[in-house]
Write a protein that holds these residues in place. Sequence first.
Motif, short mmCIF file in Angstrom:
data_model
loop_
_atom_site.label_atom_id
_atom_site.label_comp_id
_atom_site.label_asym_id
_atom_site.label_seq_id
_atom_site.Cartn_x
_atom_site.Cartn_y
_atom_site.Cartn_z
N ARG A 159 54.46 -4.88 20.24
CA ARG A 159 53.78 -4.07 19.23
C ARG A 159 54.79 -3.40 18.30
NH1 ARG A 159 48.42 -3.65 21.01
NH2 ARG A 159 48.16 -3.87 23.28
N ALA A 160 55.92 -2.95 18.87
CA ALA A 160 56.96 -2.32 18.05
C ALA A 160 57.59 -3.30 17.07
CB ALA A 160 58.03 -1.72 18.96
N SER A 161 57.47 -4.59 17.36
CA SER A 161 58.02 -5.63 16.47
C SER A 161 56.94 -6.26 15.62
CB SER A 161 58.71 -6.71 17.31
OG SER A 161 59.75 -6.15 18.09
N ASN A 162 55.77 -5.61 15.54
CA ASN A 162 54.65 -6.05 14.70
C ASN A 162 53.98 -7.33 15.18
OD1 ASN A 162 54.85 -3.86 12.79
ND2 ASN A 162 56.70 -4.85 12.00
N TRP A 163 54.07 -7.59 16.49
CA TRP A 163 53.24 -8.63 17.07
C TRP A 163 51.84 -8.04 17.25
CZ3 TRP A 163 55.09 -13.15 20.26
CH2 TRP A 163 56.42 -13.47 19.98
N GLN A 164 50.84 -8.93 17.29
CA GLN A 164 49.45 -8.48 17.45
C GLN A 164 48.79 -9.25 18.58
OE1 GLN A 164 48.28 -5.94 15.77
NE2 GLN A 164 49.94 -5.77 14.26
N GLN A 165 47.90 -8.56 19.30
CA GLN A 165 47.12 -9.24 20.34
C GLN A 165 46.00 -10.03 19.67
OE1 GLN A 165 45.77 -6.83 23.68
NE2 GLN A 165 43.94 -8.12 23.86
N TRP A 166 45.95 -11.35 19.93
CA TRP A 166 44.99 -12.22 19.27
C TRP A 166 43.92 -12.76 20.21
CZ3 TRP A 166 47.59 -15.92 15.15
CH2 TRP A 166 47.93 -15.16 14.03
N MET A 167 44.18 -12.78 21.50
CA MET A 167 43.19 -13.32 22.44
C MET A 167 43.55 -12.87 23.85
SD MET A 167 44.43 -17.34 22.30
CE MET A 167 45.02 -17.29 20.60
N THR A 168 42.65 -13.14 24.80
CA THR A 168 42.90 -12.85 26.21
C THR A 168 42.65 -14.12 27.01
OG1 THR A 168 40.63 -12.12 26.64
CG2 THR A 168 42.20 -10.44 25.92
N VAL A 169 43.19 -14.13 28.23
CA VAL A 169 43.05 -15.30 29.10
C VAL A 169 42.61 -14.83 30.48
CG1 VAL A 169 44.22 -17.28 30.13
CG2 VAL A 169 44.91 -16.48 27.87
N ARG A 170 41.57 -15.45 31.00
CA ARG A 170 41.10 -15.10 32.34
C ARG A 170 42.24 -15.29 33.34
NH1 ARG A 170 36.22 -18.39 34.99
NH2 ARG A 170 37.85 -19.98 35.08
N ALA A 171 42.45 -14.31 34.19
CA ALA A 171 43.57 -14.35 35.12
C ALA A 171 43.39 -15.44 36.17
CB ALA A 171 43.72 -12.99 35.80
N ARG A 172 44.49 -16.07 36.51
CA ARG A 172 44.54 -17.02 37.62
C ARG A 172 45.18 -16.30 38.81
NH1 ARG A 172 47.06 -21.22 35.30
NH2 ARG A 172 45.32 -22.69 35.28
N PRO A 173 44.71 -16.51 40.03
CA PRO A 173 45.32 -15.82 41.19
C PRO A 173 46.79 -16.18 41.34
CG PRO A 173 43.85 -17.58 41.90
CD PRO A 173 43.61 -17.40 40.45
N TYR A 174 47.56 -15.28 41.91
CA TYR A 174 48.96 -15.55 42.18
C TYR A 174 49.07 -16.43 43.43
CZ TYR A 174 49.73 -11.54 39.09
OH TYR A 174 49.73 -10.67 38.03
N LEU A 175 50.01 -17.36 43.38
CA LEU A 175 50.25 -18.26 44.50
C LEU A 175 51.52 -17.85 45.22
CD1 LEU A 175 49.86 -20.91 46.15
CD2 LEU A 175 51.16 -22.07 44.33
N VAL A 231 43.63 -8.39 14.92
CA VAL A 231 42.36 -9.01 15.30
C VAL A 231 41.60 -8.00 16.15
CG1 VAL A 231 41.26 -10.94 16.51
CG2 VAL A 231 43.42 -11.30 15.29
N THR A 232 40.41 -7.65 15.75
CA THR A 232 39.63 -6.68 16.49
C THR A 232 39.29 -7.23 17.87
OG1 THR A 232 37.50 -7.50 15.66
CG2 THR A 232 38.64 -5.81 14.35
N SER A 233 39.01 -6.35 18.80
CA SER A 233 38.67 -6.79 20.15
C SER A 233 37.41 -7.67 20.14
CB SER A 233 38.47 -5.58 21.06
OG SER A 233 37.47 -4.71 20.53
#
Length: 241
Positions: A159-175, A231-233
């Motif tokens: 965020r400090a470098s002007n990146w933006q959140q554009w999408m989310t990804v459903r979490a996969r369990p840790y193996l 990008v709005t939520s």
Amino acid sequence: MSYWAAVGVVVSSAARLRSDQRAVRDLIPRRKYALSDLEFRRIGKDADRVFNSMHYLRNARRGSLNFALVDKQTGTPVTMCSASPLEWRRVADVLRSQFDVPRAAAWDLSRVYSFDGAPANAVSHLLAQVRKYFRQQGDVELLTTVVDPNLGFTGVSYRASNWQQWMTVRARPYLYYKGKYMSLREMWAEFPSVRRIDDLCAVDRKATRSQVELKDSLIFCCRIRGATERVTSEAQQRILR
């Protein structure tokens, strides 16, 4: 988990950390740095050594370009990252359909690591230099990265470098395999016939998976040229695994 089971995990993790540090002892900074002490460079195997030992995933991404802020005097990397062509098809599909970015024009920032001696703003400065590098190359339009809030990451440096959140990804369990974390890439390399974590756990008793409910991963993006739009939520797509 019982008290003694927790103690066992702490002792095992401490021993592993000491072993990891020994593997890169010659690269661990011995002092604190100011940003003026460092310069931006492309580097090679030193970054792979650090990612294989000190990064939480403990494996360098093959075929990546490695970048770092290094000690001007010794060339020792202090803060580093790696980037490679975007391989995640579902992320690429959203980039193409929603943001008009072709897959071939997107690169993924897959590893970031900063030693304790780095200045507080080292990661954001490195990200800015990487963006400048790709701007000069001319054929990359967008950088992406994944932020996992389950590990305490918030994306503040992005965020400090002007990146933006554009999408989310459903979490996969840790193996976990033989009690140690195993990435999905490592699983596919070690067990070519297995595609899903649950399938491996079903046939191999040495494999286990996390059981707690995990938060979605966050996909941050940065356009190489011009401002990166917010990008709005409501407009962010949630990608299913």
